[in-house]
Design a protein around this motif. Structure first.
Motif, PDB file in Angstrom:
ATOM      1  N   PRO A  27       1.119  -1.441  -0.480  1.00 20.76           N
ATOM      2  CA  PRO A  27       0.235   0.110  -0.050  1.00 20.76           C
ATOM      3  C   PRO A  27       1.043   1.096  -0.171  1.00 20.76           C
ATOM      4  O   PRO A  27       1.701   1.437   0.311  1.00 20.76           O
ATOM      5  CB  PRO A  27      -0.594  -0.272   0.876  1.00 20.76           C
ATOM      6  CG  PRO A  27       0.204  -0.781   2.212  1.00 20.76           C
ATOM      7  CD  PRO A  27       1.010  -1.921   0.955  1.00 20.76           C
ATOM      8  N   LEU A  28       0.016   2.568  -0.230  1.00 20.25           N
ATOM      9  CA  LEU A  28       0.387   3.664   0.184  1.00 20.25           C
ATOM     10  C   LEU A  28      -0.273   4.458   0.355  1.00 20.25           C
ATOM     11  O   LEU A  28      -1.446   4.481   1.268  1.00 20.25           O
ATOM     12  CB  LEU A  28       0.934   4.541  -1.660  1.00 20.25           C
ATOM     13  CG  LEU A  28       1.335   6.073  -1.736  1.00 20.25           C
ATOM     14  CD1 LEU A  28       1.904   6.236  -0.847  1.00 20.25           C
ATOM     15  CD2 LEU A  28       0.950   6.641  -2.933  1.00 20.25           C
ATOM     16  N   LEU A  29       0.253   4.844   1.693  1.00 26.61           N
ATOM     17  CA  LEU A  29      -0.627   5.398   2.496  1.00 26.61           C
ATOM     18  C   LEU A  29      -0.999   7.203   2.447  1.00 26.61           C
ATOM     19  O   LEU A  29       0.804   7.969   2.482  1.00 26.61           O
ATOM     20  CB  LEU A  29      -0.173   5.848   4.194  1.00 26.61           C
ATOM     21  CG  LEU A  29      -0.789   6.168   5.070  1.00 26.61           C
ATOM     22  CD1 LEU A  29      -2.506   6.375   4.841  1.00 26.61           C
ATOM     23  CD2 LEU A  29      -0.693   6.249   6.498  1.00 26.61           C
ATOM     24  N   VAL A  30      -1.695   8.355   1.644  1.00 23.53           N
ATOM     25  CA  VAL A  30      -1.391   8.754   1.306  1.00 23.53           C
ATOM     26  C   VAL A  30      -2.228  10.050   2.657  1.00 23.53           C
ATOM     27  O   VAL A  30      -3.347   9.972   2.877  1.00 23.53           O
ATOM     28  CB  VAL A  30      -2.327   9.232   0.389  1.00 23.53           C
ATOM     29  CG1 VAL A  30      -2.060  11.196  -0.067  1.00 23.53           C
ATOM     30  CG2 VAL A  30      -1.482   8.934  -0.900  1.00 23.53           C
ATOM     31  N   ASP A  31      -0.731  11.592   3.570  1.00 26.08           N
ATOM     32  CA  ASP A  31      -1.738  11.742   4.652  1.00 26.08           C
ATOM     33  C   ASP A  31      -2.369  13.471   3.938  1.00 26.08           C
ATOM     34  O   ASP A  31      -0.820  13.942   3.071  1.00 26.08           O
ATOM     35  CB  ASP A  31      -1.097  12.078   5.469  1.00 26.08           C
ATOM     36  CG  ASP A  31      -1.317  12.736   6.775  1.00 26.08           C
ATOM     37  OD1 ASP A  31      -2.826  12.985   6.246  1.00 26.08           O
ATOM     38  OD2 ASP A  31      -0.781  12.961   7.965  1.00 26.08           O
ATOM     39  N   GLY A  32      -3.745  13.342   3.702  1.00 34.49           N
ATOM     40  CA  GLY A  32      -4.598  14.701   2.799  1.00 34.49           C
ATOM     41  C   GLY A  32      -4.437  15.725   3.781  1.00 34.49           C
ATOM     42  O   GLY A  32      -5.312  16.729   3.740  1.00 34.49           O
ATOM     43  N   ASP A  33      -4.335  15.233   5.740  1.00 34.57           N
ATOM     44  CA  ASP A  33      -4.970  16.238   6.479  1.00 34.57           C
ATOM     45  C   ASP A  33      -3.587  17.544   6.423  1.00 34.57           C
ATOM     46  O   ASP A  33      -2.631  17.104   7.103  1.00 34.57           O
ATOM     47  CB  ASP A  33      -4.733  15.235   7.758  1.00 34.57           C
ATOM     48  CG  ASP A  33      -5.822  16.814   8.739  1.00 34.57           C
ATOM     49  OD1 ASP A  33      -6.159  17.317   8.995  1.00 34.57           O
ATOM     50  OD2 ASP A  33      -6.403  15.949   9.637  1.00 34.57           O
ATOM     51  N   VAL A  52       4.302   6.704   2.962  1.00 29.27           N
ATOM     52  CA  VAL A  52       3.525   7.373   3.477  1.00 29.27           C
ATOM     53  C   VAL A  52       4.317   9.001   2.861  1.00 29.27           C
ATOM     54  O   VAL A  52       5.101   9.220   3.325  1.00 29.27           O
ATOM     55  CB  VAL A  52       3.347   7.299   5.226  1.00 29.27           C
ATOM     56  CG1 VAL A  52       2.777   8.250   5.502  1.00 29.27           C
ATOM     57  CG2 VAL A  52       3.176   6.517   5.679  1.00 29.27           C
ATOM     58  N   ILE A  53       2.885   9.230   2.616  1.00 30.82           N
ATOM     59  CA  ILE A  53       3.459  10.580   1.851  1.00 30.82           C
ATOM     60  C   ILE A  53       2.359  12.211   2.178  1.00 30.82           C
ATOM     61  O   ILE A  53       0.759  11.520   2.362  1.00 30.82           O
ATOM     62  CB  ILE A  53       3.613  11.037   0.106  1.00 30.82           C
ATOM     63  CG1 ILE A  53       2.198  10.605  -0.523  1.00 30.82           C
ATOM     64  CG2 ILE A  53       4.250  10.095   0.015  1.00 30.82           C
ATOM     65  CD1 ILE A  53       2.748  10.473  -1.836  1.00 30.82           C
ATOM     66  N   ALA A  54       3.174  12.628   2.266  1.00 30.94           N
ATOM     67  CA  ALA A  54       1.818  13.917   2.515  1.00 30.94           C
ATOM     68  C   ALA A  54       1.217  15.462   1.701  1.00 30.94           C
ATOM     69  O   ALA A  54       2.540  15.157   0.904  1.00 30.94           O
ATOM     70  CB  ALA A  54       2.283  15.438   3.898  1.00 30.94           C
ATOM     71  N   GLN A  72       0.407  -1.229  -4.795  1.00 33.87           N
ATOM     72  CA  GLN A  72      -1.176  -2.015  -5.397  1.00 33.87           C
ATOM     73  C   GLN A  72      -2.368  -1.509  -4.670  1.00 33.87           C
ATOM     74  O   GLN A  72      -3.842  -2.068  -5.039  1.00 33.87           O
ATOM     75  CB  GLN A  72      -1.517  -3.620  -4.732  1.00 33.87           C
ATOM     76  CG  GLN A  72       0.070  -4.335  -5.387  1.00 33.87           C
ATOM     77  CD  GLN A  72       0.671  -6.451  -4.610  1.00 33.87           C
ATOM     78  OE1 GLN A  72       0.617  -5.812  -3.783  1.00 33.87           O
ATOM     79  NE2 GLN A  72      -0.050  -6.780  -5.234  1.00 33.87           N
ATOM     80  N   ALA A  73      -2.389  -1.053  -3.528  1.00 28.73           N
ATOM     81  CA  ALA A  73      -3.173   0.101  -2.961  1.00 28.73           C
ATOM     82  C   ALA A  73      -3.073   1.332  -2.810  1.00 28.73           C
ATOM     83  O   ALA A  73      -1.615   1.796  -2.480  1.00 28.73           O
ATOM     84  CB  ALA A  73      -4.051  -0.899  -1.921  1.00 28.73           C
ATOM     85  N   VAL A  74      -4.355   2.354  -2.124  1.00 30.34           N
ATOM     86  CA  VAL A  74      -4.297   3.440  -1.888  1.00 30.34           C
ATOM     87  C   VAL A  74      -5.054   3.839  -0.565  1.00 30.34           C
ATOM     88  O   VAL A  74      -6.589   3.431  -0.825  1.00 30.34           O
ATOM     89  CB  VAL A  74      -4.243   4.773  -2.885  1.00 30.34           C
ATOM     90  CG1 VAL A  74      -3.493   5.617  -2.788  1.00 30.34           C
ATOM     91  CG2 VAL A  74      -3.503   4.330  -4.407  1.00 30.34           C
ATOM     92  N   VAL A  75      -4.611   4.029   0.364  1.00 30.13           N
ATOM     93  CA  VAL A  75      -5.126   4.312   1.462  1.00 30.13           C
ATOM     94  C   VAL A  75      -5.521   5.962   1.561  1.00 30.13           C
ATOM     95  O   VAL A  75      -3.728   6.424   1.659  1.00 30.13           O
ATOM     96  CB  VAL A  75      -4.993   3.580   3.001  1.00 30.13           C
ATOM     97  CG1 VAL A  75      -6.332   3.901   3.843  1.00 30.13           C
ATOM     98  CG2 VAL A  75      -5.019   2.358   2.769  1.00 30.13           C
ATOM     99  N   ALA A  95     -10.226   8.281  -5.353  1.00 32.46           N
ATOM    100  CA  ALA A  95     -10.885   7.084  -4.341  1.00 32.46           C
ATOM    101  C   ALA A  95     -12.515   6.418  -4.596  1.00 32.46           C
ATOM    102  O   ALA A  95     -13.194   6.418  -4.734  1.00 32.46           O
ATOM    103  CB  ALA A  95     -10.844   7.581  -2.584  1.00 32.46           C
ATOM    104  N   GLY A  96     -11.354   5.243  -5.232  1.00 33.40           N
ATOM    105  CA  GLY A  96     -13.033   4.410  -5.738  1.00 33.40           C
ATOM    106  C   GLY A  96     -14.134   3.992  -4.981  1.00 33.40           C
ATOM    107  O   GLY A  96     -14.775   3.372  -4.590  1.00 33.40           O
TER     108      GLY A  96
END
Length: 204
Positions: A27-33, A52-54, A72-75, A95-96
């Motif tokens: 996974p890739l964790l995207v911190d949008g906050d 983890v990216i901001a 394979q996944a983005v959260v 996001a799907g």
């Protein structure tokens, strides 16, 4: 995503990303906050086993694929919609699957009505509609919310037009006090959460 802060969005995102990783995905964790809580958690925990990216920007949907690679996944951890609508709506455009963590308390259920309107607005901007579901979070006890004390919350949300996931997250210190600590998702409700989302995607 949710209108309000403090409903478990970051906790859900971090634990879900770990569950996906432990299931063998990358996974890739995207911190949008703008508060960067997920990124800070990763730093305090000595790093997560996935990137983890901001990206607290209003065009997240245009930028995420630049960082995706062979993941394979983005959260995506969205900020509260009431304070950061541009960022959250952009995340919703990408996001799907939109997951709304909700505590089964009357005041939290009352706050759900405006979310349907927000969802409809963003759905109209998408080429394909996103799947949406509520994750009952911080439930009163670990038995199933279909028969336990939170069954009325599931029923009320369903009557209002929300799909409610079978998985629910019990009110446990394991989750509530996990910020900044390493995460082990195996055997937790978040592993069930990840498996249910994967099944939903396969069915779709």
């Amino acid at each position: 995503m949710n209108l309000k802060p403090g409903v478990g969005k970051t906790t859900s995102a971090v634990w879900l990303a770990h569950a996906l990783y432990e299931l063998g995905m990358s996974p890739l964790l995207v911190d949008g906050d703008p508060a960067a809580s997920a990124l800070r958690w990763s730093e305090l925990a000595g790093g997560f086993p996935f990137p983890v990216i901001a990206l607290p920007v209003g065009d997240v949907h245009r930028r995420v694929n630049d960082f995706l690679g062979d993941r394979q996944a983005v959260v995506l951890d969205a900020p509260q919609l009431e304070d950061h609508p541009r960022i959250t709506r952009s995340i919703m455009r990408y996001a799907g699957e939109w997951i709304v963590p909700v505590t089964p308390a009357p005041i939290e259920l009352d706050r759900m009505a405006p979310i349907l309107g927000e969802m409809a607005d963003v759905q109209s901007l998408r080429a394909e509609p996103a799947r949406t579901a509520v994750l009952l979070n911080r439930t009163n006890r670990p038995d199933a919310t279909r028969t336990g004390p939170d069954a009325d919350a599931r029923e009320a949300l369903t009557e209002r037009g929300f799909e409610v996931l079978d998985t629910h997250i019990a009110r446990l210190d394991l989750y509530a006090q996990s910020f900044g600590n390493p995460v082990q998702a195996k055997g937790s409700a978040y592993m069930d959460f990840a498996e249910e989302l994967i099944k939903r995607q396969d069915e779709a």
